[in-house]
Design a protein around this motif. Sequence first.
Motif, mmCIF file in Angstrom:
data_model
loop_
_atom_site.group_PDB
_atom_site.id
_atom_site.type_symbol
_atom_site.label_atom_id
_atom_site.label_comp_id
_atom_site.label_asym_id
_atom_site.label_seq_id
_atom_site.Cartn_x
_atom_site.Cartn_y
_atom_site.Cartn_z
ATOM 1 N N GLY A 41 52.443 38.355 -1.668
ATOM 2 C CA GLY A 41 52.860 38.891 -2.963
ATOM 3 C C GLY A 41 54.072 38.154 -3.510
ATOM 4 O O GLY A 41 54.126 37.819 -4.699
ATOM 5 N N ALA A 42 55.027 37.864 -2.630
ATOM 6 C CA ALA A 42 56.222 37.118 -3.046
ATOM 7 C C ALA A 42 55.864 35.688 -3.443
ATOM 8 O O ALA A 42 56.431 35.129 -4.388
ATOM 9 C CB ALA A 42 57.244 37.116 -1.911
ATOM 10 N N TYR A 43 54.889 35.101 -2.729
ATOM 11 C CA TYR A 43 54.431 33.736 -3.045
ATOM 12 C C TYR A 43 53.837 33.694 -4.452
ATOM 13 O O TYR A 43 54.154 32.808 -5.249
ATOM 14 C CB TYR A 43 53.403 33.288 -2.012
ATOM 15 C CG TYR A 43 52.666 32.027 -2.379
ATOM 16 C CD1 TYR A 43 53.245 30.771 -2.174
ATOM 17 C CD2 TYR A 43 51.388 32.086 -2.931
ATOM 18 C CE1 TYR A 43 52.567 29.605 -2.513
ATOM 19 C CE2 TYR A 43 50.711 30.936 -3.275
ATOM 20 C CZ TYR A 43 51.296 29.697 -3.061
ATOM 21 O OH TYR A 43 50.619 28.549 -3.412
ATOM 22 N N PHE A 44 52.973 34.656 -4.763
ATOM 23 C CA PHE A 44 52.378 34.711 -6.101
ATOM 24 C C PHE A 44 53.470 34.856 -7.170
ATOM 25 O O PHE A 44 53.443 34.189 -8.199
ATOM 26 C CB PHE A 44 51.384 35.864 -6.211
ATOM 27 C CG PHE A 44 50.088 35.660 -5.479
ATOM 28 C CD1 PHE A 44 49.495 34.406 -5.398
ATOM 29 C CD2 PHE A 44 49.432 36.732 -4.880
ATOM 30 C CE1 PHE A 44 48.292 34.225 -4.740
ATOM 31 C CE2 PHE A 44 48.233 36.556 -4.214
ATOM 32 C CZ PHE A 44 47.659 35.300 -4.143
ATOM 33 N N LYS A 45 54.417 35.736 -6.896
ATOM 34 C CA LYS A 45 55.485 35.979 -7.881
ATOM 35 C C LYS A 45 56.343 34.732 -8.087
ATOM 36 O O LYS A 45 56.650 34.353 -9.225
ATOM 37 C CB LYS A 45 56.354 37.150 -7.408
ATOM 38 C CG LYS A 45 57.346 37.637 -8.440
ATOM 39 C CD LYS A 45 58.008 38.940 -7.997
ATOM 40 C CE LYS A 45 57.035 40.095 -8.053
ATOM 41 N NZ LYS A 45 57.683 41.407 -7.799
ATOM 42 N N SER A 46 56.693 34.053 -6.987
ATOM 43 C CA SER A 46 57.569 32.881 -7.096
ATOM 44 C C SER A 46 56.870 31.696 -7.770
ATOM 45 O O SER A 46 57.526 30.819 -8.321
ATOM 46 C CB SER A 46 58.080 32.465 -5.718
ATOM 47 O OG SER A 46 57.021 31.969 -4.915
ATOM 48 N N ASN A 192 48.161 29.105 3.542
ATOM 49 C CA ASN A 192 48.367 29.961 4.700
ATOM 50 C C ASN A 192 49.837 30.364 4.797
ATOM 51 O O ASN A 192 50.715 29.699 4.215
ATOM 52 C CB ASN A 192 47.935 29.244 5.985
ATOM 53 C CG ASN A 192 46.430 29.131 6.081
ATOM 54 O OD1 ASN A 192 45.740 30.122 6.334
ATOM 55 N ND2 ASN A 192 45.896 27.939 5.891
ATOM 56 N N LEU A 193 50.125 31.424 5.527
ATOM 57 C CA LEU A 193 51.486 31.945 5.599
ATOM 58 C C LEU A 193 52.491 30.929 6.115
ATOM 59 O O LEU A 193 53.652 30.938 5.719
ATOM 60 C CB LEU A 193 51.522 33.196 6.473
ATOM 61 C CG LEU A 193 50.838 34.442 5.911
ATOM 62 C CD1 LEU A 193 50.883 35.567 6.926
ATOM 63 C CD2 LEU A 193 51.499 34.881 4.602
ATOM 64 N N ASP A 194 52.061 30.025 7.004
ATOM 65 C CA ASP A 194 52.993 29.067 7.563
ATOM 66 C C ASP A 194 53.067 27.766 6.760
ATOM 67 O O ASP A 194 53.726 26.812 7.161
ATOM 68 C CB ASP A 194 52.648 28.748 9.022
ATOM 69 C CG ASP A 194 51.232 28.217 9.209
ATOM 70 O OD1 ASP A 194 50.502 28.075 8.209
ATOM 71 O OD2 ASP A 194 50.860 27.941 10.366
ATOM 72 N N ASP A 195 52.380 27.715 5.612
ATOM 73 C CA ASP A 195 52.474 26.548 4.741
ATOM 74 C C ASP A 195 53.805 26.554 3.996
ATOM 75 O O ASP A 195 54.302 27.619 3.633
ATOM 76 C CB ASP A 195 51.340 26.516 3.702
ATOM 77 C CG ASP A 195 49.989 26.256 4.327
ATOM 78 O OD1 ASP A 195 49.952 25.772 5.480
ATOM 79 O OD2 ASP A 195 48.963 26.532 3.669
ATOM 80 N N PRO A 196 54.392 25.394 3.753
ATOM 81 C CA PRO A 196 55.623 25.372 2.954
ATOM 82 C C PRO A 196 55.348 25.811 1.526
ATOM 83 O O PRO A 196 54.302 25.510 0.965
ATOM 84 C CB PRO A 196 56.069 23.902 3.008
ATOM 85 C CG PRO A 196 54.815 23.136 3.323
ATOM 86 C CD PRO A 196 53.970 24.048 4.156
ATOM 87 N N ASP A 197 56.270 26.546 0.942
ATOM 88 C CA ASP A 197 56.111 26.992 -0.444
ATOM 89 C C ASP A 197 56.411 25.843 -1.385
ATOM 90 O O ASP A 197 56.000 25.787 -2.480
ATOM 91 C CB ASP A 197 57.038 28.180 -0.739
ATOM 92 C CG ASP A 197 56.488 29.488 -0.156
ATOM 93 O OD1 ASP A 197 55.321 29.492 0.248
ATOM 94 O OD2 ASP A 197 57.238 30.456 -0.084
#
Length: 197
Positions: A41-46, A192-197
């Motif tokens: 959710g934070a990834y989508f928002k950022s 994936n969760l461990d991918d860099p943003d």
Amino acid sequence: MAKTLYLMRHGQTLFNKLHRIQGWSDSPLTEQGIAGAKQVGAYFKSHDIHFDHAYCSTQERASDTLELVTDQSYERLKGIKEWGFGVFEGESEVLNPQPDPVRQTHGDFFLQYGGENDFQVQERVVKTLTAVMERPDHQQVLAVSHGGASFMFLRRWLSIDEIKRRQIRFDNCAVFKFSYDAGQFTFESVHNLDDPD
């Protein structure tokens, strides 16, 4: 104009942690699963990714994940629930058969035990998500589904060799991005969760 589908696998569950076959049965999200869903959710928002519509399977682990990712309203769909494994559900993953050498999946194995085969899973998921993307005002859609269902959906659009070559993983909370146009999905990327943003 092409539309966009984000197909997400649910967060880690108790059965995932215990390495049990889950299928149509259910188990609750773990603390790690809850944290992972919030991270997406934070990834989508950022990344300023917004959805005009959201969907999930009828299984609780998918709806719980979706509710942690976004607070928008959503619809539950039977067509994107997990592969049904019949009497193997709840049993140890060590009982899973070796992949069919031709199809590179469980093939027809689970049919004899009250479950589904790979083509049945693929057909219902593709049919359901195609119908969703054909709906009016569906330009950017989020759908929360499952590992086996997502794998068979991707197999419709990419060969197993291409999936292996790209080293595509189906981790909990993996997010697969597809473009959609005129009945065809095109795989774009996976996060994936461990991918860099």
